[in-house]
Design a protein around this motif. Sequence first.
Motif, short mmCIF file in Angstrom:
data_model
loop_
_atom_site.label_atom_id
_atom_site.label_comp_id
_atom_site.label_asym_id
_atom_site.label_seq_id
_atom_site.Cartn_x
_atom_site.Cartn_y
_atom_site.Cartn_z
N ASN A 1 10.34 7.15 44.05
CA ASN A 1 10.43 6.73 42.85
C ASN A 1 10.58 5.18 42.78
N THR B 1 12.68 2.68 40.35
CA THR B 1 13.51 2.48 39.17
C THR B 1 13.19 0.97 38.54
N ALA C 1 10.01 4.98 36.68
CA ALA C 1 10.86 5.56 35.54
C ALA C 1 10.44 5.34 34.24
N THR C 2 9.84 4.19 34.04
CA THR C 2 9.64 3.88 32.37
C THR C 2 8.34 4.91 32.25
N ILE D 1 12.54 12.41 30.19
CA ILE D 1 14.20 11.95 30.39
C ILE D 1 14.61 12.63 28.99
N TRP E 1 20.69 5.61 35.16
CA TRP E 1 19.82 5.76 36.44
C TRP E 1 19.69 7.16 37.08
N GLU F 1 16.81 9.65 35.28
CA GLU F 1 15.68 9.30 35.91
C GLU F 1 15.08 10.09 37.02
#
Length: 460
Positions: free
Chosen positions: A67, A69, A118-119, A125, A208, A211
């Motif tokens: 990923n 972050t 992540a976004t 999430i 964090w 995620e």
Amino acid sequence: MDLHLYNTLTRQQERFVPAQPDRVTMYVCGPTVYNYPHIGNARPYTLFGVLAKLLRDQFGNLSYARNITDVDDKINAAASERGVPIDVVTGQFTEAFLDDMTAIGNVGDFAPNIEPRATAHIPGIVRMCERLIASGHAYVAEGHVLFSVDTYEGYGRLSRRTVKEMIAGARVDVAPYKRNPADFVLWKPSTPDLPGWASPWGRGRPGWHIECSAMAEEHLGNTIDIHAGGADLKFPHHENEIAQSVCAHGGAEFANLWMHNGFVTIEGRKMSKSLGNVLLIKELRTLAPPEALRYLLLNAHYRQPLDWSEAGLKQAKTTLDRLYSALRDLADVDASAQPASADAVKAALADDLGTPQALAALSELSRDAQKAQGPAAKALAKSRLLAAGEWLGLLQQDPQAWFQTGGASVDVARIEALMAERQEARQRRDFARADQIRNEFTALGVTIEDTPQGARWKLL
Ligand code: AMP
Ligand code: ZN
């Protein structure tokens, strides 16, 4: 060939058997993009990239997720310090990270095929937080969603610490709204100046740990075969990932095998941004060919520390010179006539990713190549050496180019094309064009020498 890997969870070496025979899944925690990556950051992605190639070969189908972050308090701090929007910071350092990974050779079979940000996973999430609240594993307090560690009896089984030790060791944030000081944040409120998304608990952003749990779930399923990262992630990050995922999935195991790499150190101290002793990959790339950086990263076993030094880097370059020299001596030998495998290298890698042993096997093969007599033996030796290098992402450059450029990445094809054009211009007696081309060489950072054997180029 059986593959044996050390499992941090059980503290022993195990024969690796994927949960599904036709699809292996691997998740490696990716970088937080708020700064240029240092050479320590490259260690997990280089080592576990070599594992990815081995898994792809052994099992055919690997889903490897790494990923990015791109939402984190350190990113917010970097953006506000520079006075630029958050996505300027994440965009710049995502690009820098990928550029360094490409230079070090973590591409193709060595690269992840899934690179989630992540976004782009906020809905997943939020859903995971909701499930954890509904099942009593998380609670809402002052706009935060917190994981309740007392609801998961397995908490601490990866790092083998008690909750008390964890609180002492990690200097956890003792907020008054926490039921237990070890409870950790899944979701927190955002102020208007910070990134945030609408949620049942108000505008906020994820912690964090959640995620990675949400991205692993979406791309790899509830239980993954291998989860990996640096040893610093064991606690709290991986411990928390396990707690969230196991509890969100009704008790199903999160990852069957956990792998952790040791640290790149400088004079015995962990290389880290907070200690200020980092060597950035982009700077090291100006001192040595990226392939030498790769060689040095592979030259220590992944579970051992790797003490970085300039002397070590020089040594790595010298060793590569020797290996490329063996290949250069066989430049006229057609290796395609003698396809070969690299069993010794593969066996070393299948034994808990023994990259130092694999490099020793590579050197042995280069000595064989230098001793080989006769066309068939030479073709076989060259073929073996190339096949061995391929497993490690080494020795895939043209040996002539390696020596001409010192391993630096210059556009050899463009230089060769200009050489031919210059030769042609001189034959036409078009000296103006020939001179012009000479200037173009200077712009490319190379110089031309006319020798009795013809024109040659070398780095300026
Ligand atoms: P970060 O961007 O800080 O989350 O780090 C990305 C990856 O680099 C994580 O897997 C860390 O465990 C790993 N890492 C950070 N520092 C080092 C180091 N000095 N040696 C080896 N791995 C490291
Ligand atoms: Zn993670």
